[in-house]
Design an enzyme around this catalytic site. Sequence first.
Site, PDB file in Angstrom:
ATOM      1  N   LYS A  31      -9.270   2.535  -2.438  1.00 57.47           N
ATOM      2  CA  LYS A  31      -9.576   1.817  -1.210  1.00 57.47           C
ATOM      3  C   LYS A  31     -11.000   2.138  -0.737  1.00 57.47           C
ATOM      4  CE  LYS A  31      -7.333   1.265   3.367  1.00 57.47           C
ATOM      5  NZ  LYS A  31      -6.145   1.725   4.124  1.00 57.47           N
ATOM      6  N   GLU A  35       0.836  -1.203   0.000  1.00 58.90           N
ATOM      7  CA  GLU A  35       0.000   0.000   0.000  1.00 58.90           C
ATOM      8  C   GLU A  35       0.870   1.252   0.000  1.00 58.90           C
ATOM      9  OE1 GLU A  35      -3.617   1.818   2.823  1.00 58.90           O
ATOM     10  OE2 GLU A  35      -2.315   0.222   3.578  1.00 58.90           O
ATOM     11  N   CYS A  91      -5.529  -3.006   1.758  1.00 60.90           N
ATOM     12  CA  CYS A  91      -5.410  -3.094   3.211  1.00 60.90           C
ATOM     13  C   CYS A  91      -6.729  -3.283   3.951  1.00 60.90           C
ATOM     14  CB  CYS A  91      -4.645  -1.882   3.747  1.00 60.90           C
ATOM     15  SG  CYS A  91      -3.926  -2.168   5.394  1.00 60.90           S
TER      16      CYS A  91
END
Length: 597
Positions: free
Chosen positions: A127, A44, A163
Amino acid sequence: MPTLRIALAQVNSTVGDIHGNTEAVRRWSREAAGAGAHLVAFPEMMLTGYPIEDLVFRNSFVAASRQALDDLAVSLVGDGLGELAVVVGYVDADGPAHTSSDAVSGRGRRDASALLYGGQVVATYFKHHLPNYGVFDEDRYFEPGSELTVVRLGGVDVALTVCEDIWQAGGPFTAARRAGAGLVVNINASPYELNKDDVRLPLVQRRAAEAGATVAYVNAVGGQDELVFDGDSMIVSRDGELLARAGQFSEGLLVHDLELPAADAAPNAEGSTDAAKPLVEQSIPDEMAIKRVSVLSDFAVSGASKDGGIAERISDEAEIWAALTLGLRDYVDKNRFRSVILGLSGGIDSAVVAAIAVDALGPSRVFAVSMPSGYSSEHSKDDAAEMAKRTGIDYRTEPIQPMVDGFLANMSLSGLAVENLQARVRGVILMALSNQEGHLVLTTGNKSELAVGYSTLYGDSVGGFNPLKDVPKTMVWKLARWRNTQANAPIPENSITKAPSAELRPDQKDSDSLPDYEVLDPIIKGYVDHDMGRASLVEAGNDPALVDRVLRMIDLAEYKRRQSAPGTKISGKAFGRDRRLPITNLFREGVKTSTDL
């Protein structure tokens, strides 16, 4: 079934070093291509480092990240890697930051992932789940994505996630099942805490079941201020089998051949005849749009098959030691300090800090100073000298009594003021040597002492970094004993076995002012780490009067902790960005009115 050779690049980035991080991607991509990989995935925000905090509000920083991504795609072709699919994290934006008066709902900064191929950025993903707990403030910085990106690559549908997407049910992994993805790539910057590796595998297995797909989880490694990332990258099959797993706290490529189902654009609807039905949390809707991208490429596997293997797990003490050494090393190196200096008293805390520093940096970069007072015992002086001899660090002695006497000749001080004066003289000496010789000062207080305020401001608390900031005293002893079972035992046995003492008055012991650490540390853990109140701590079997005393000490020491040096986080809740309490705060557990304080 198509075979995809995947490489997970468990590597170390530095916040703000966009050029250096980009060069690392190129270097590790060449290694992945040399291993015959078709796809390599990086952590990330690899290009910017993580966490970038308020740098995200600078338009220039976001622009530099986006430009670096475009330039990287072109550079990979120049490196002969145009047919390698590269997944990399970066920061993107489709609108002004939240702080701008021009901010638009649903647009802003994005924690993003991109797939590079053939000199182009062929796919991006934003994300979806944004953590806002513990050390994370992502609702402050980012807008969540609402689309799942699925890339058809070599006959396989690959979904991109980032994540926190894997830490929460629903959303991208449910959408990946609906999209019929055969592989979900999850790129991470997941900070270390003790035994977090025990949590990750069941977590990835749950998401693999939820998606009905193999999951490739790649995590960052390295230190960033108070955080340290431990790697622990892994690949889990759709039915929960652990296929490959990297070790912790070291860079490397995890290369593994995956047999994956051929791409099928038809949705993998719930109730279909698919063998891997959702096993957990399948009732949570995702409501995400599916964005599909095709990369026209057929991949062939060359040479012998690749098995990434499964790295063995390590003991708690080994895990913590690795985190502390990596955290210190990266703090020193990334901030361009050439060496460190600390006060070496002969006690357990300074001995453990010195051992961590030697393991992290090598003895040539560690400097220690013995600063005996009139109350320093001969055995403490001998233990400090023995520690220096065993480790080979630079060692000198600077007696403080003449300096203390100089103060006392001009000021009338007694009791605690004289004790604190000695500690502050030592702090002055360390900072003077830091200024003169360019060392970073390491402070040596442990979590137990910081919790109850058992330290002197501008004295033993002075320093630029504290390796033991999140390490309770009882764990300090465990670490010392563990380290002495390894090669070249550095810590004198007497430093471990003798009763702890600040040696600021005759025959002083920590137990004069504090409960035994075996009793104190569980109360601190309950109150600080787990936010337990007085009643819960008493119900757990602690003496009520002792609980009241300890909680009062912790509350009153908040102003000291706010001024303390950063240090590596190893627990679920560390002092610093993890635990944020007001200094001016009159709430007290078990106290009804301010007049009772």
